[in-house]
Design a protein around this motif. Structure first.
Motif, mmCIF file in Angstrom:
data_model
loop_
_atom_site.group_PDB
_atom_site.id
_atom_site.type_symbol
_atom_site.label_atom_id
_atom_site.label_comp_id
_atom_site.label_asym_id
_atom_site.label_seq_id
_atom_site.Cartn_x
_atom_site.Cartn_y
_atom_site.Cartn_z
ATOM 1 N N ASP A 35 0.826 -1.205 0.000
ATOM 2 C CA ASP A 35 0.000 0.000 0.000
ATOM 3 C C ASP A 35 0.863 1.258 0.000
ATOM 4 O OD1 ASP A 35 -2.616 1.411 0.370
ATOM 5 O OD2 ASP A 35 -1.700 1.958 2.295
ATOM 6 N N GLY A 99 -6.211 8.117 6.864
ATOM 7 C CA GLY A 99 -6.547 6.811 6.296
ATOM 8 C C GLY A 99 -6.543 5.690 7.318
ATOM 9 N N THR A 100 -6.440 4.475 6.792
ATOM 10 C CA THR A 100 -6.548 3.282 7.641
ATOM 11 C C THR A 100 -5.376 3.142 8.596
ATOM 12 O OG1 THR A 100 -7.739 2.167 5.855
ATOM 13 C CG2 THR A 100 -6.797 0.778 7.596
ATOM 14 N N GLN A 101 -4.157 3.442 8.130
ATOM 15 C CA GLN A 101 -2.972 3.159 8.929
ATOM 16 C C GLN A 101 -2.918 3.918 10.253
ATOM 17 O OE1 GLN A 101 0.833 2.603 7.042
ATOM 18 N NE2 GLN A 101 -0.134 2.489 5.011
ATOM 19 N N TYR A 103 -5.419 4.950 12.078
ATOM 20 C CA TYR A 103 -6.423 4.338 12.949
ATOM 21 C C TYR A 103 -5.917 2.996 13.496
ATOM 22 C CZ TYR A 103 -9.851 7.649 11.038
ATOM 23 O OH TYR A 103 -10.534 8.772 10.680
ATOM 24 N N LEU A 104 -5.412 2.172 12.591
ATOM 25 C CA LEU A 104 -4.968 0.846 12.988
ATOM 26 C C LEU A 104 -3.762 0.917 13.920
ATOM 27 C CD1 LEU A 104 -5.348 -2.192 12.618
ATOM 28 C CD2 LEU A 104 -3.883 -2.073 10.590
ATOM 29 N N LEU A 147 -16.147 7.757 12.151
ATOM 30 C CA LEU A 147 -15.068 6.764 12.131
ATOM 31 C C LEU A 147 -14.040 7.074 13.206
ATOM 32 C CD1 LEU A 147 -13.665 4.338 10.888
ATOM 33 C CD2 LEU A 147 -12.637 5.883 9.192
#
Length: 343
Positions: A35, A99-101, A103-104, A147
């Motif tokens: 990614d 983005g996702t990273q 949060y994760l 989110l």
């Protein structure tokens, strides 16, 4: 002392669990590298690549038992902190949406902090990362507030479960062990006298087919002599193997208990009536006589058998079985006295 069987199971599963978690983490790292490469994010690509190489090497060493996993745990905290900081800084540097990273990486950092740090420092790390994540999120145009709130909520939930989950598990384990001690004999693992008596009373209350239900009391002949000659550990070993043989020679519906000392109680359904019950008890006694540990002694057992239809109450059944067991002892031991020979 009674063994904490739940803790023993957890200890047995620790290594497979660590290896599984590490394999899943490496899979995630591969996806992160791909990614980051697709977005030309060099800092995160570098971090992900380093994490992938180091993680793969450590996983191989742990799998080959060259390294124990426990000392490696602090590395997870440092990696999680680095991943979180670089992912949030990358958002600020590039100006892209959250983005996702980030949060994760926040959730991973919270889990690692509450697992590896004392409560107060873990709370500081978790709260600090939540503030940073929220601040970065609201600097972006049209932030996804739902989110962001969901991720922060998950972080709080994970911290709560990490702190209190072990206490809840330990409390459940203690309750299970307390109950287990109430109904099981600690040496043999069989039901104890209290639990067996309750099951026998239940058999009379629930209308069990008394004509086809046998109550057998078995006693090891001259068990004290065995203890005196070979030592108490040898005697304990004999009792454990007798218990295993008893349990293995009966179906799951049979009740098997250590009635006390070197005496065992069996309550089982035996089709065919009293004669069949006597034959069944003799076969069982023969199996038990075969339990020999190769230390120069052979076991013999005496038994008293009652078919429940002969009596009207649990106490009567136990008294009659005990009297027949005593008769077997008086007649020379190594024998079974059942209904037709009780006179």
């Amino acid at each position: 002392m009674h063994e904490d069987r739940s803790a023993h199971l957890i200890a047995r599963l620790r290594r497979p669990g660590v290896l599984t978690l590490a394999a899943l983490t490496l899979g995630l790292q591969v996806l992160l590298v791909l990614d980051n490469l697709s977005r030309a994010d060099l800092p995160l690509t570098l971090l992900s690549s380093v994490g992938l190489v180091v993680g793969a090497a450590l996983l191989a060493l742990v799998a080959l038992r060259r390294v124990v996993p426990e000392p490696l745990a602090p590395l997870m905290l440092w990696y999680a902190a680095g991943w979180f900081l670089l992912s949030t800084l990358g958002v600020l540097w590039t100006g892209r949406p959250l983005g996702t990273q980030p949060y994760l990486s926040h959730l991973v950092l919270v889990a690692a902090a509450y697992t590896l740090l004392p409560l107060v420092p873990a709370g500081v790390v978790a709260a600090g990362s939540a503030v940073i994540l929220a601040a970065v999120g609201f600097t972006r145009p049209a932030p996804d507030s739902l989110l962001l709130a969901s991720v922060l909520y998950l972080g709080v939930l994970m911290s709560f479960m990490t702190v209190y989950g072990r206490a809840i598990r330990d409390q459940r384990v203690r309750a299970e062990l307390a109950w287990d001690l109430q109904v099981h004999d600690t040496l043999t693992g069989l039901l104890n006298r209290r639990a067996a008596l309750e099951r026998l009373r239940a058999a009379f209350r629930t209308g069990t087919d008394h004509g086809h239900t046998a109550l057998l009391l078995l006693n090891v002949d001259d068990f004290q002599g065995l203890n005196d000659t070979f030592g108490r550990p040898a005697g304990d070993d004999v009792l454990r193997h007798l218990a295993q043989t008893l349990r293995g020679g009966l179906d799951d519906t049979a009740l098997v208990a250590r009635w006390g000392g070197d005496e065992f109680l069996v309550l089982a359904a035996v089709p065919g009536g009293p004669r069949a019950a006597c034959a069944w008890a003799e076969d069982l006694r023969a199996q038990l006589r075969a339990v020999e540990r190769g230390r120069g002694y052979a076991l013999t057992l005496s038994g008293g058998l009652v078919v429940l239809a002969e009596t009207d109450a649990p106490d009567q059944a136990l008294a009659l079985a005990g009297a027949r067991l005593l008769t077997a002892k008086i007649r020379g031991r190594d024998r079974l006295v059942c209904h037709q020979a009780a006179g």
